[in-house]
Design an enzyme around this catalytic site. Structure first.
Site: not given
Length: 267
Positions: A54, A65, A178
């Site tokens: 990734e 994040d 994911y």
């Protein structure tokens, strides 16, 4: 986009084949442009046994994040890193040793437009895409454009995703699904969230598509635990913390190789 056949691309075919051989999938993460020699980490990760890599395209407001990836993104942006620069670096490497998956936020897709963005990814050798802030009910246009460009758009599912929506995410993802381990941001954690394997198992009950579990998988022991419910794991912040602390490609690759060995020993 109409008239596009939403069939799996080369990323999904590769991951399916490896999984079906009995291999636990491993996808490490690197922030594009984090250091002047950042592409050397791609080589090190491939040599350490990554099944895909990734590549984060830094964004100034990375809402999903945590502290480490935010710091990595800011370091890259401070160096003058841009999407075009990262893709030029990837294109200069030639055919990637393992599939590359770009990850970013939708603002960067919109800046150039989905068609130009996906075409640029494919020209750089990228075969997968994660857009962290793109919900499944708004993914139709980008999914079609990505498929036409030969890029697999993987969607995210969280512990709070209800069953009907989970089924839709699994059906519309390409490459893999994911699985987000917890309701929160990325980052290193002392223990794997209790919700991690449950989320992956819920997804796997409704699809044969590979399911990769990420967010907070930081050690070999946690990776092994995560793999009990998923087809593979994503390792991000634990690697970028080492890079930010000055570790070179060989050192970070050695850490990843330990995780690869631990996953192989459990199968």
């Amino acid at each position: 986009m109409t008239g596009v056949t939403m069939t799996p691309g080369s990323l999904e075919r590769r991951l399916r084949a490896r999984r079906d051989e009995g291999r636990t999938l491993l996808m490490p993460y690197v922030t594009g442009g984090i250091t002047p020699d950042w592409t050397a980490y791609l080589r090190a990760f491939a040599e350490a046994g990554a099944d895909a890599i990734e590549v984060g395209l830094p964004f100034s407001d990375p809402t999903l994040d945590g502290v480490t990836i935010q710091e990595a993104s800011h370091a890259a942006l401070a160096r003058g890193t841009s999407v075009r620069g990262i893709l030029a670096d990837l294109a200069a490497l030639g055919e990637p040793a393992v599939p590359l998956v770009a990850s970013t936020y939708y603002n960067l897709v919109l800046r150039d437009g989905p068609e130009a963005f996906c075409a640029a990814l494919r020209a750089a050798g990228v075969s997968g895409l994660i857009v962290a802030d793109l919900p499944v009910d708004e993914a139709g246009e980008l999914a079609g454009v990505a498929a036409a460009a030969g890029v697999d758009l993987a969607l995210l599912a969280s512990p709070a995703t209800p069953e009907p929506r989970l089924a839709e995410i699994a059906a519309r993802s390409r490459g893999f699904v994911y699985a987000v381990s917890l309701m929160g941001t990325t980052g290193e954690r002392a223990a794997l969230a209790a919700s991690a394997t449950t989320t992956a198992e819920r997804i796997r009950r409704g699809t044969d598509r590979p399911v990769l579990l990420g967010f907070g998988v930081s050690t070999a022991e946690q990776a092994v635990a995560a793999a009990r419910g998923a087809d593979g794991v994503v390792i991000g912040a634990a690697l970028m913390r080492q890079v930010l602390d000055g570790a070179g490609p060989d050192d970070v690759g050695a850490f990843l190789a330990k995780i690869r060995r631990a996953l192989d020993e459990r199968t």
